[in-house]
Design a protein around this motif. Structure first.
Motif, mmCIF file in Angstrom:
data_model
loop_
_atom_site.group_PDB
_atom_site.id
_atom_site.type_symbol
_atom_site.label_atom_id
_atom_site.label_comp_id
_atom_site.label_asym_id
_atom_site.label_seq_id
_atom_site.Cartn_x
_atom_site.Cartn_y
_atom_site.Cartn_z
ATOM 1 N N ILE A 153 0.745 -1.309 0.056
ATOM 2 C CA ILE A 153 0.063 -0.001 0.038
ATOM 3 C C ILE A 153 0.774 1.286 0.100
ATOM 4 O O ILE A 153 0.600 2.132 -0.682
ATOM 5 N N ARG A 154 1.898 1.168 0.783
ATOM 6 C CA ARG A 154 2.782 2.216 0.853
ATOM 7 C C ARG A 154 3.551 2.621 -0.523
ATOM 8 O O ARG A 154 3.657 3.672 -0.947
ATOM 9 N N GLN A 155 3.744 1.503 -1.230
ATOM 10 C CA GLN A 155 4.494 1.639 -2.662
ATOM 11 C C GLN A 155 3.253 2.147 -3.641
ATOM 12 O O GLN A 155 3.713 3.056 -4.388
ATOM 13 N N LEU A 156 2.152 1.650 -3.659
ATOM 14 C CA LEU A 156 1.238 2.160 -4.370
ATOM 15 C C LEU A 156 0.879 3.721 -4.046
ATOM 16 O O LEU A 156 0.714 4.389 -5.070
ATOM 17 N N ALA A 157 0.820 4.091 -2.756
ATOM 18 C CA ALA A 157 0.473 5.673 -2.402
ATOM 19 C C ALA A 157 1.806 6.305 -3.197
ATOM 20 O O ALA A 157 1.532 7.541 -3.772
ATOM 21 N N ALA A 158 2.942 5.913 -2.921
ATOM 22 C CA ALA A 158 4.037 6.832 -3.399
ATOM 23 C C ALA A 158 4.057 6.806 -4.811
ATOM 24 O O ALA A 158 4.211 7.889 -5.632
ATOM 25 N N PHE A 159 3.607 5.768 -5.656
ATOM 26 C CA PHE A 159 3.311 5.675 -7.101
ATOM 27 C C PHE A 159 2.219 6.911 -7.329
ATOM 28 O O PHE A 159 2.559 7.520 -8.266
ATOM 29 N N ALA A 160 1.210 6.641 -6.747
ATOM 30 C CA ALA A 160 -0.053 7.769 -6.925
ATOM 31 C C ALA A 160 0.569 9.201 -7.047
ATOM 32 O O ALA A 160 0.096 9.986 -7.590
ATOM 33 N N ALA A 161 1.179 9.160 -5.799
ATOM 34 C CA ALA A 161 1.711 10.598 -5.548
ATOM 35 C C ALA A 161 2.489 11.300 -6.722
ATOM 36 O O ALA A 161 2.391 12.338 -7.085
ATOM 37 N N GLN A 162 3.497 10.262 -7.326
ATOM 38 C CA GLN A 162 4.358 10.580 -8.232
ATOM 39 C C GLN A 162 3.444 11.042 -9.740
ATOM 40 O O GLN A 162 3.572 12.093 -10.282
ATOM 41 N N ILE A 163 2.452 10.173 -9.808
ATOM 42 C CA ILE A 163 1.648 10.618 -10.896
ATOM 43 C C ILE A 163 0.982 11.759 -10.697
ATOM 44 O O ILE A 163 0.572 12.412 -11.755
ATOM 45 N N ALA A 164 0.174 12.089 -9.514
ATOM 46 C CA ALA A 164 -0.362 13.351 -9.567
ATOM 47 C C ALA A 164 0.386 14.546 -9.501
ATOM 48 O O ALA A 164 0.097 15.649 -10.087
ATOM 49 N N VAL A 165 1.736 14.308 -9.152
ATOM 50 C CA VAL A 165 2.732 15.512 -9.425
ATOM 51 C C VAL A 165 2.819 15.933 -10.806
ATOM 52 O O VAL A 165 2.929 17.017 -11.044
ATOM 53 N N ALA A 166 3.112 14.553 -11.513
ATOM 54 C CA ALA A 166 3.261 14.625 -13.227
ATOM 55 C C ALA A 166 2.109 15.293 -13.695
ATOM 56 O O ALA A 166 2.425 15.891 -15.005
ATOM 57 N N ALA A 167 0.995 15.007 -13.246
ATOM 58 C CA ALA A 167 -0.167 15.686 -13.948
ATOM 59 C C ALA A 167 -0.684 16.960 -13.857
ATOM 60 O O ALA A 167 -0.154 17.938 -13.661
#
Length: 167
Positions: A153-167
């Motif tokens: 879950i932590r890995q998925l949350a970090a990945f989602a945060a990266q996508i949100a910053v890139a968008a």
């Protein structure tokens, strides 16, 4: 308290595929056999390429290939089975020969071994898994599963945060 051994099956990303906690008097080969049989029941379509150390060479390796359908690759130190040398009476050991004995070996990176060690290290970050507190093996298995779920879950949350910053 009874001694136990933990057997984990992870993919190369360190994502947990299965866990089995058994008594310490059960050999690694027997425990991994039980783990693979359990994985086969839960995921019959899954075919893996298994990395195992030299202790699994032989009958276990053949059993996994024929009965479970996984491929097996044995990875071990190049000097893993060096126990001694026969030398002529007046000949001394060379420096290279001495370095093959336990206690004299240098550090050698062993292919894919770090993946296994990393997975066990992740478990050690959870205080509950640092010591054997639980009376039942099933309880320890459940806490290992919880530990890996939290990590994923932590890995998925970090990945989602990266996508949100890139968008």
């Amino acid at each position: 308290m009874n001694e136990r051994k933990h057997r984990l099956s992870t993919d190369t990303l360190g994502l947990l595929l299965g866990v089995k906690v058994l008594a310490a008097n059960i050999s690694d080969r027997e425990g991994s056999t039980l783990l693979f049989l359990e994985l086969r029941v839960k995921q019959p379509q899954m075919r893996l390429h298994v990395f195992a150390d030299g202790g699994y060479r032989g009958k276990w390796e053949d059993w996994v290939k024929t009965n479970i359908g996984h491929t097996v690759e044995i990875v071990q130190r190049p000097d893993a089975n060096t126990h001694g040398y026969w030398l002529p009476q007046d000949q001394e050991l060379t420096e290279a020969q001495i370095k093959t004995f336990r206690g004299h070996r240098e550090f050698v990176v062993i292919k894919k071994r770090w993946i296994v060690e990393r997975s066990f290290a992740w478990c050690s970050f959870d205080r509950r898994l640092n010591r054997e507190y639980d009376l039942l093996a099933e309880t320890t298995e459940a806490f290992i599963l919880l530990s890996f779920i939290r990590r994923m879950i932590r890995q998925l949350a970090a990945f989602a945060a990266q996508i949100a910053v890139a968008a």
